[in-house]
Design a protein around this motif. Structure first.
Motif, PDB file in Angstrom:
ATOM      1  N   GLY A 100      -2.769  -1.526  -3.196  1.00 30.33           N
ATOM      2  CA  GLY A 100      -2.729  -0.214  -2.402  1.00 30.33           C
ATOM      3  C   GLY A 100      -2.990   0.755  -3.183  1.00 30.33           C
ATOM      4  N   ARG A 101      -2.352   1.081  -4.312  1.00 30.80           N
ATOM      5  CA  ARG A 101      -2.605   2.034  -5.387  1.00 30.80           C
ATOM      6  C   ARG A 101      -4.093   1.997  -5.970  1.00 30.80           C
ATOM      7  NH1 ARG A 101       1.450   0.950  -9.362  1.00 30.80           N
ATOM      8  NH2 ARG A 101       3.469   0.868  -7.708  1.00 30.80           N
ATOM      9  N   ALA A 102      -4.758   0.825  -6.161  1.00 31.35           N
ATOM     10  CA  ALA A 102      -6.019   0.787  -6.599  1.00 31.35           C
ATOM     11  C   ALA A 102      -7.038   1.437  -5.542  1.00 31.35           C
ATOM     12  CB  ALA A 102      -6.445  -0.568  -7.045  1.00 31.35           C
ATOM     13  N   GLU A 103      -6.799   0.874  -4.234  1.00 29.03           N
ATOM     14  CA  GLU A 103      -7.636   1.226  -3.185  1.00 29.03           C
ATOM     15  C   GLU A 103      -7.459   2.918  -2.856  1.00 29.03           C
ATOM     16  OE1 GLU A 103      -6.216  -1.035   0.243  1.00 29.03           O
ATOM     17  OE2 GLU A 103      -7.245  -2.563  -0.490  1.00 29.03           O
ATOM     18  N   GLU A 104      -6.344   3.365  -3.222  1.00 29.10           N
ATOM     19  CA  GLU A 104      -6.223   4.948  -2.816  1.00 29.10           C
ATOM     20  C   GLU A 104      -6.786   5.836  -4.292  1.00 29.10           C
ATOM     21  OE1 GLU A 104      -2.508   8.418  -2.953  1.00 29.10           O
ATOM     22  OE2 GLU A 104      -2.171   6.302  -2.191  1.00 29.10           O
ATOM     23  N   LYS A 105      -6.855   5.065  -5.223  1.00 26.34           N
ATOM     24  CA  LYS A 105      -7.598   5.635  -6.598  1.00 26.34           C
ATOM     25  C   LYS A 105      -9.096   5.778  -6.215  1.00 26.34           C
ATOM     26  CE  LYS A 105      -3.990   5.430 -10.071  1.00 26.34           C
ATOM     27  NZ  LYS A 105      -3.748   5.605 -11.460  1.00 26.34           N
ATOM     28  N   THR A 106      -9.391   4.561  -5.628  1.00 28.81           N
ATOM     29  CA  THR A 106     -10.878   4.271  -5.434  1.00 28.81           C
ATOM     30  C   THR A 106     -11.344   5.215  -4.401  1.00 28.81           C
ATOM     31  OG1 THR A 106     -10.656   1.836  -6.213  1.00 28.81           O
ATOM     32  CG2 THR A 106     -12.360   2.522  -4.689  1.00 28.81           C
ATOM     33  N   SER A 107     -10.557   5.373  -3.447  1.00 27.62           N
ATOM     34  CA  SER A 107     -10.881   6.391  -2.436  1.00 27.62           C
ATOM     35  C   SER A 107     -10.702   7.716  -2.896  1.00 27.62           C
ATOM     36  CB  SER A 107      -9.845   6.272  -1.119  1.00 27.62           C
ATOM     37  OG  SER A 107     -10.092   7.182  -0.278  1.00 27.62           O
ATOM     38  N   GLN A 108      -9.876   8.093  -3.540  1.00 30.22           N
ATOM     39  CA  GLN A 108      -9.979   9.563  -4.182  1.00 30.22           C
ATOM     40  C   GLN A 108     -11.267   9.763  -5.176  1.00 30.22           C
ATOM     41  OE1 GLN A 108      -6.260   9.626  -6.352  1.00 30.22           O
ATOM     42  NE2 GLN A 108      -5.007  10.294  -4.454  1.00 30.22           N
TER      43      GLN A 108
ATOM     44  N   SER B  30       4.691 -10.849  -4.960  1.00 29.18           N
ATOM     45  CA  SER B  30       3.752 -10.393  -3.838  1.00 29.18           C
ATOM     46  C   SER B  30       3.558  -9.065  -3.644  1.00 29.18           C
ATOM     47  CB  SER B  30       4.267 -11.241  -2.604  1.00 29.18           C
ATOM     48  OG  SER B  30       3.602 -12.503  -2.888  1.00 29.18           O
ATOM     49  N   TYR B  31       4.874  -8.518  -3.450  1.00 30.02           N
ATOM     50  CA  TYR B  31       5.084  -7.159  -3.140  1.00 30.02           C
ATOM     51  C   TYR B  31       4.622  -6.289  -4.059  1.00 30.02           C
ATOM     52  CZ  TYR B  31       7.458  -2.592  -2.331  1.00 30.02           C
ATOM     53  OH  TYR B  31       7.884  -1.407  -2.195  1.00 30.02           O
ATOM     54  N   LYS B  32       4.663  -6.708  -5.512  1.00 28.73           N
ATOM     55  CA  LYS B  32       4.171  -5.569  -6.552  1.00 28.73           C
ATOM     56  C   LYS B  32       2.537  -5.778  -6.611  1.00 28.73           C
ATOM     57  CE  LYS B  32       7.781  -5.691  -9.912  1.00 28.73           C
ATOM     58  NZ  LYS B  32       8.277  -5.850 -11.033  1.00 28.73           N
ATOM     59  N   ALA B  33       1.841  -7.195  -6.220  1.00 28.27           N
ATOM     60  CA  ALA B  33       0.723  -7.137  -6.076  1.00 28.27           C
ATOM     61  C   ALA B  33       0.051  -6.281  -5.085  1.00 28.27           C
ATOM     62  CB  ALA B  33       0.258  -8.764  -5.970  1.00 28.27           C
ATOM     63  N   GLY B  34       0.612  -6.251  -3.977  1.00 27.68           N
ATOM     64  CA  GLY B  34       0.340  -5.578  -2.652  1.00 27.68           C
ATOM     65  C   GLY B  34       0.334  -4.233  -3.313  1.00 27.68           C
ATOM     66  N   GLU B  35       1.361  -3.742  -3.728  1.00 27.60           N
ATOM     67  CA  GLU B  35       1.712  -2.430  -4.089  1.00 27.60           C
ATOM     68  C   GLU B  35       0.437  -1.804  -5.077  1.00 27.60           C
ATOM     69  OE1 GLU B  35       5.106  -0.922  -6.517  1.00 27.60           O
ATOM     70  OE2 GLU B  35       6.056  -0.429  -4.722  1.00 27.60           O
ATOM     71  N   THR B  36       0.307  -2.811  -6.159  1.00 29.22           N
ATOM     72  CA  THR B  36      -0.875  -2.355  -7.148  1.00 29.22           C
ATOM     73  C   THR B  36      -2.229  -2.413  -6.467  1.00 29.22           C
ATOM     74  OG1 THR B  36       0.486  -3.733  -8.811  1.00 29.22           O
ATOM     75  CG2 THR B  36      -1.780  -3.128  -9.194  1.00 29.22           C
TER      76      THR B  36
END
Length: 139
Positions: free
Chosen positions: A15-23, A7-13
């Protein structure tokens, strides 16, 4: 069930995807703004160039009109002067012709008078009568 680590890794992934999308969205927004500004500048430059061309064409047309008007005015003045000269020449020729006809008519009248003995003594031998013979009078 999924473990806490998964669950932690899924949340981390996520979060990274959302950040990359935002960038990526930020980068695309920047690129869109740059394209919009460049399009505006290009349009403004084209508008300025078209305005300059229109002004140049307007000036050229005005100069052409002024030159044409001046040319036509000069030609009209030359035509008036030529017509006046022709009128004066024609008037002089007609006047000379009239004088010659008048002189010939007087000479012919004197010759007829002389032929029929109607001339006065002072008319005999006048220049233009065509005769220096003596006049015979009736009487």
């Amino acid at each position: 069930m999924a473990s806490h680590n998964q669950s932690y890794k899924a949340g981390e992934t996520k979060g990274r995807a959302e950040e990359k999308t935002s960038q990526a969205m930020g980068t695309m927004g920047d690129k869109a703004r740059e394209a919009k500004e460049k399009t505006y500048e290009t349009g403004q430059a084209a508008k300025d160039k078209a305005h300059g061309a229109a002004e140049s064409t307007k000036e050229w047309a005005k100069e052409s009109k002024d030159q044409t008007g001046s040319y036509m005015s000069d030609k009209a003045q030359a035509a008036r002067e030529k017509a006046q000269s022709g009128k004066e020449t024609t008037g002089g020729i007609l006047e000379q012709t009239g004088e010659k006809v008048k002189s010939m008519a007087q000479g012919a009248a004197e010759a007829v008078k002389s032929t029929f003995g109607m001339a006065h003594d002072d008319d005999v031998g006048k220049e233009g009568t065509g005769s220096d013979t003596t006049t015979y009078r009736r009487g």
